[in-house]
Design a protein around this motif. Structure first.
Motif, PDB file in Angstrom:
ATOM      1  N   HIS A  45      -1.139  -8.541  -8.837  1.00 24.55           N
ATOM      2  CA  HIS A  45      -1.489  -8.432  -7.421  1.00 24.55           C
ATOM      3  C   HIS A  45      -0.243  -8.240  -6.566  1.00 24.55           C
ATOM      4  O   HIS A  45      -0.206  -7.381  -5.684  1.00 24.55           O
ATOM      5  CB  HIS A  45      -2.267  -9.667  -6.957  1.00 24.55           C
ATOM      6  CG  HIS A  45      -2.611  -9.613  -5.497  1.00 24.55           C
ATOM      7  ND1 HIS A  45      -3.633  -8.819  -5.017  1.00 24.55           N
ATOM      8  CD2 HIS A  45      -2.051 -10.205  -4.414  1.00 24.55           C
ATOM      9  CE1 HIS A  45      -3.686  -8.945  -3.697  1.00 24.55           C
ATOM     10  NE2 HIS A  45      -2.748  -9.775  -3.302  1.00 24.55           N
ATOM     11  N   VAL A  83       0.602  -5.036  -4.068  1.00 27.75           N
ATOM     12  CA  VAL A  83       0.947  -5.198  -2.647  1.00 27.75           C
ATOM     13  C   VAL A  83       2.321  -4.603  -2.382  1.00 27.75           C
ATOM     14  O   VAL A  83       2.523  -3.880  -1.401  1.00 27.75           O
ATOM     15  CB  VAL A  83       0.897  -6.690  -2.249  1.00 27.75           C
ATOM     16  CG1 VAL A  83       1.415  -6.883  -0.831  1.00 27.75           C
ATOM     17  CG2 VAL A  83      -0.526  -7.226  -2.362  1.00 27.75           C
ATOM     18  N   ASP A 117       2.163  -0.878  -2.428  1.00 34.12           N
ATOM     19  CA  ASP A 117       1.490  -0.291  -1.263  1.00 34.12           C
ATOM     20  C   ASP A 117       2.456  -0.060  -0.104  1.00 34.12           C
ATOM     21  O   ASP A 117       2.172   0.718   0.795  1.00 34.12           O
ATOM     22  CB  ASP A 117       0.351  -1.212  -0.809  1.00 34.12           C
ATOM     23  CG  ASP A 117      -0.484  -0.560   0.275  1.00 34.12           C
ATOM     24  OD1 ASP A 117      -1.158   0.427  -0.042  1.00 34.12           O
ATOM     25  OD2 ASP A 117      -0.424  -1.006   1.437  1.00 34.12           O
ATOM     26  N   TYR A 144       6.058   4.585   1.031  1.00 29.08           N
ATOM     27  CA  TYR A 144       5.494   5.663   1.860  1.00 29.08           C
ATOM     28  C   TYR A 144       5.335   6.974   1.095  1.00 29.08           C
ATOM     29  O   TYR A 144       4.903   7.954   1.675  1.00 29.08           O
ATOM     30  CB  TYR A 144       6.393   5.891   3.071  1.00 29.08           C
ATOM     31  CG  TYR A 144       6.292   4.821   4.135  1.00 29.08           C
ATOM     32  CD1 TYR A 144       5.092   4.151   4.367  1.00 29.08           C
ATOM     33  CD2 TYR A 144       7.390   4.506   4.927  1.00 29.08           C
ATOM     34  CE1 TYR A 144       5.004   3.186   5.351  1.00 29.08           C
ATOM     35  CE2 TYR A 144       7.301   3.535   5.915  1.00 29.08           C
ATOM     36  CZ  TYR A 144       6.105   2.877   6.118  1.00 29.08           C
ATOM     37  OH  TYR A 144       6.022   1.929   7.093  1.00 29.08           O
ATOM     38  N   CYS A 193       7.592   9.063   0.098  1.00 24.51           N
ATOM     39  CA  CYS A 193       8.402   9.989   0.895  1.00 24.51           C
ATOM     40  C   CYS A 193       8.498  11.363   0.238  1.00 24.51           C
ATOM     41  O   CYS A 193       8.499  11.489  -0.984  1.00 24.51           O
ATOM     42  CB  CYS A 193       9.822   9.451   1.054  1.00 24.51           C
ATOM     43  SG  CYS A 193       9.923   7.981   2.069  1.00 24.51           S
ATOM     44  N   ALA A 230      12.157  12.180  -1.882  1.00 24.32           N
ATOM     45  CA  ALA A 230      12.538  10.819  -1.506  1.00 24.32           C
ATOM     46  C   ALA A 230      14.010  10.495  -1.719  1.00 24.32           C
ATOM     47  O   ALA A 230      14.585  10.822  -2.767  1.00 24.32           O
ATOM     48  CB  ALA A 230      11.678   9.827  -2.278  1.00 24.32           C
ATOM     49  N   VAL A 254      13.562   4.275   2.939  1.00 29.90           N
ATOM     50  CA  VAL A 254      13.400   4.421   4.391  1.00 29.90           C
ATOM     51  C   VAL A 254      12.969   3.107   5.040  1.00 29.90           C
ATOM     52  O   VAL A 254      13.228   2.872   6.210  1.00 29.90           O
ATOM     53  CB  VAL A 254      12.413   5.555   4.764  1.00 29.90           C
ATOM     54  CG1 VAL A 254      12.924   6.892   4.250  1.00 29.90           C
ATOM     55  CG2 VAL A 254      11.012   5.262   4.279  1.00 29.90           C
TER      56      VAL A 254
END
Lengths: 433, 446
Positions: free
Chosen positions: B34, B38, B41, B44, B46, B49, B105
């Protein structure tokens, strides 16, 4: 603080936040807790005729989650109350007696014959309840027995049953509408024609939340099988808002009170439903996710916003957004905007670039040093870059001043409003006349 | 318990076994599924990247993180291993704060990067726990390659060569493979014998024969290797250690930090490992940090790390420095040792330091001195290439290589810390070993 008291079709409550007819309003214990927490009203979970129904004993809910298991959508296959009618009626009476200032609406669902409706209405009237809500919306289970959405999908039935109810009770009659139709104005009109005092919407949407890929079974799964349920929660709010607005702006339905339902999770959601014409809002999934206490955030949040904006009471905001809901053909085609990227806020992730380059108009340039800039010659102002940007307010849509030239079209931006019906390039312009 | 943190001298058993076990537990406990989702998530995804560019092995980081986010960490692991067969170790030891996570980022925007290193560990651990080796060998080429040095560079090179169908003999001077993964690196970064488990897992590609206890120059001759094999790769690392050239350096209790760490890494019982009550570590790199922190964790009462220049020039990252100070290590900047003094029996040992500064003529040592008491002195002022074969051209003390890892001698490639170019990092060594293997493959097959 702003006055949140509500008078919905003659049903009064201290605030516009009602619990929808659903598991949270199944019995006295829950409803007392809800009123103690501060809910303005409840719609008691749907009563039916005895013998009461039998519910499934496997999972009744399924969910769709975001990251960190934030619940985004809930699916439910529970039927109407599975307790004897007499028990429910006794409890309703006791709770209403103890909380006279709260709205007590009773949801009803009986077969499409006048006698059962006549019978149950007289029973409910004896409890002292403030009104009834006709459940023409439940999409699962009961609809297979000719009730719930099976009625809500046939405007003639809606009108017929509503008329029976109006003839057999002095209580206000709210008709709860199903979204599982193509044009929600038709059932709303039928309700109005039948004499309904108000409509409430939306009920839940036919849904399967997921498929178990090990067993190839829809979820929630009961002994290897699944049946569609009703979808609710934050995910359905945009659908509910649109359907509410359809009714709110229909000339034939003017003045018909609307109780807004569908994904109301925060005070802001409630304010949006009210701005689209709702007299009250009904909440279920948010309460099922977080408990009854959330109503305190809703009351304080709505009150603060109204105070900040100088809105004295709910009448001051109700329906204020309705005139601004229009048809596509009336949108101003001379309103020209371009995306602007705030380089100070930009974190150079490049999501706007990937989205625009791969799926839109190739209107963002990636320059050395991971600098992203909009190419005005290509930007059609679709807003996708704004939507995928992870930084709030980093990309905005800036209006081009009238008199300037749109580098994309080479044409001057005109100050006058002009829409599809008048645009020279629109082949449908004449047909619309 | 016979000794405590306040017992003078260099003694074992300063802490009880339970405390030692806690002190040397995993620095970053693994993410659970889990937590991993998280953390994933937050990525982004990118475009082009920056994290990928910053990774010496160019792992497709956004892709593997998305694979974690969508519940297939095994696929994420394959994405990682395609670029970096030691992705499991790199996930533990990479200074991510100066590589991928530094340019994330979200680090730039919020000071909180996506936990790339920990996510990489989650993915690689998941696949390795299944006992799956994700690659198969190509058809045999009949070519034989000698890889000298079974550290990160040699292992990456050997694996890629074997994958390409070549027969590899992997030599190492030490009794176990792994190089610094096994003998260097702080214990709390690679717990539970991970270095050996990783080598075992890597060897499942097949086609690699290991020969331990064979050192270049002692047991192996470069010319002979060139005779016997179609190509040679040297990944011998830096086996020499710089001396302080300070009076008293030869006293008891003065030791190379690398030897101290290596002994610690090989110890079966940390309670049996002696450490000084007061430890002085001289140097400013990762070895110095690892020696200082582990001295504290073994129960030294006072550990002082002394570096001759300022914090901005320190090779150890800010994260490592903070780790050291959080464990109670004191760091003294701008001072260098003048001499080590004390009684013959080892008592009252102290190190005399002189402050340094940047004067008008550059770096200089001042007359201002001070002393620090030291039961034990650990030297960590850098390692050097140890007796390289005469034939090889050098560059700044390392084996000169071109971009493909070719040395000045035909048929001989080199990579890792022993070769010129690139930082002395595990991940850089992996990249160099892998790329040299591809170049060897190209050369052998053309």
């Amino acid at each position: 603080m702003a006055d949140l008291t509500t008078d919905f079709a003659g049903i009064k409550s201290p605030n516009p936040f009602w619990l929808a007819s659903a598991p949270p309003t199944d019995k006295e214990y829950n409803v007392r807790r809800a009123f103690e927490a501060g809910w303005g009203g409840v719609v008691w979970k749907t009563l039916g005729l005895d013998p009461h129904v039998v519910n499934v004993n496997g999972p009744r809910y399924g969910a769709v989650w975001g990251a960190d298991r934030r619940l985004l959508g809930l699916n439910n296959i529970e039927l109407i109350t599975d307790r004897p009618l007499e028990v429910n009626l006794r409890e309703i009476k006791q709770v209403k007696r103890d909380y006279p200032d709260r709205a007590m609406v009773v949801s009803l669902m009986v077969p499409c014959e006048e006698d059962p409706w006549k019978f149950i209405l007289s029973q409910v009237e004896d409890t002292g309840a403030d009104g009834v809500e006709l459940n023409f919306g439940c999409p699962h289970g009961m609809s297979e027995r000719g009730m719930g959405s099976a009625v809500g999908q046939v405007p003639e039935y809606i009108e017929m049953v509503t008329r029976w109810c109006k003839q057999n009770t002095r209580m206000p009659v709210i008709v709860k509408l199903t979204p599982n139709i193509t044009d929600v104005r038709k059932p709303a009109k039928a309700a109005k024609d039948g004499g309904a005092d108000a409509v409430s919407l939306i009920n839940t949407i036919n849904s399967i939340t997921a498929v178990d890929l090990d067993n190839f079974a829809p979820e929630p799964t009961i002994d290897g099988k699944g049946s569609h349920g009703g979808y609710c929660g934050p995910a359905v709010k945009p659908i509910a808002l649109s359907m509410v607005s359809e009714i709110a702006r229909d000339p034939d339905l003017q003045g018909l009170p609307i109780s807004g339902i569908g994904g109301v999770t925060t005070w802001r959601d409630a304010a949006e439903f009210i701005a689209l014409g709702c007299g009250s809002v009904q909440v279920c999934t948010a309460a099922m996710t977080y408990g009854f206490k959330i109503v305190q955030e809703m009351v304080s949040g709505l009150g603060q916003w109204m105070d900040d904006k100088g809105h004295a009471d709910l009448d001051a905001i109700r329906g204020r957004a309705v005139p601004n809901v229009t048809d596509w053909k009336y949108l101003n085609l001379n309103y020209v905007t371009k995306a602007r990227i705030d380089q100070e806020l930009c974190i150079s992730c490049g999501r706007c670039f990937a989205a625009c380059e791969d799926t839109s108009h190739q209107a963002i340039a990636m320059k050395p040093g991971r600098v992203f800039e909009v190419i005005d010659e290509e930007c059609v102002a679709c807003n996708l870059c704004v939507n995928v940007c992870p930084v709030e307010n980093c990309i905005t849509m800036e209006r081009m001043a009238p008199g300037t030239v749109d580098p994309r079209t080479g044409r001057m931006v005109e100050a006058e409003y002009a829409n599809w019906t008048t645009h020279p390039n629109n082949p449908a312009a004449k047909a619309a006349e | 318990m016979s000794a405590s943190t306040r017992t003078d001298g260099i003694v074992a058993g300063r802490l009880d076994p339970a405390t030692l076990e806690a002190n040397f537990a995993d620095l970053h406990p693994p993410l659970d599924p889990h937590e991993a989702r998280v953390a994933a998530d937050r990525c982004y995804f990118c475009h082009d990247a920056p994290c990928v560019t910053a990774c010496p092995t160019s792992i497709d980081i956004p892709l593997f993180i998305r694979q974690i986010a969508t519940g297939v960490p095994e696929a994420a692991a394959r994405t990682i291993f395609q670029q970096n067969i030691l992705g499991g170790m790199c996930a533990r030891v990479c200074p991510t704060e100066t590589l991928c996570e530094e340019v994330c980022v979200r680090e730039v925007a919020e000071g909180k990067p996506v936990l790339i290193g920990q996510l990489q560990r989650y993915a690689t651990d998941t696949l390795m726990a299944k006992g799956e080796h994700p690659f198969a060998r190509d058809a045999p080429t009949g070519r034989r390659v000698a890889v000298v040095g079974a550290g990160p560079a040699g292992l990456a090179c050997a694996h890629r060569l074997a994958m390409n169908g070549h027969e590899v003999t992997l030599y190492d001077a030490r009794p176990k493979p792994g190089g610094l993964n096994e003998y260097g690196i702080a214990a709390y970064k690679t717990v539970d014998g991970f270095a050996q488990a990783e080598v075992d897992w890597l060897m499942r590609i097949g086609g690699i024969v290991q020969e331990h206890g064979k050192a270049l120059g002692r047991d192996l001759d470069l010319d002979a290797l060139r005779e016997s094999y179609d190509a040679v790769f040297l990944g011998v690392g830096l086996a020499g250690v710089n001396a302080l050239r300070t009076r008293g350096e030869d006293r008891d209790g003065v030791q190379n930090a690398v030897d101290f760490i290596s002994k610690l890494r090989q110890a079966d019982d940390l309670a049996a490992l002696p450490v000084g009550r007061r430890v002085v570590v001289i140097g400013g790199g990762m070895t110095a940090i690892d020696a200082a922190v582990q001295s504290r964790l073994l129960g030294a009462e006072e550990v002082t790390m002394v570096y001759r220049r300022g914090p901005e020039e320190m090779a150890a990252s800010r994260f490592e420095r903070d780790l050291a100070t959080s464990k109670g290590v004191r760091i003294v900047f701008n001072a260098q040792p003048v001499r080590i003094r004390g009684k013959k029996d080892g008592t009252e040992r102290r190190v005399e330091f002189a402050y340094t500064r940047y004067g008008p003529d550059g770096f200089e040592v001042t007359d201002e001195t001070f002393e620090i008491r030291a039961d034990q002195v650990l030297k960590a002022i850098g390692q050097t290439l140890y007796e390289p074969p005469q034939a090889l051209a050098l560059k700044r003390g390392k084996i000169r290589v071109d971009a493909a890892g070719r040395t000045s001698v035909a048929g001989v490639w080199a990579g890792g810390d022993c070769a010129s170019g690139g930082d002395d990092l595990t991940v850089t060594a992996v990249a160099e070993g892998r790329d040299a293997a591809e170049d060897i493959h190209k050369a052998l097959m053309s």
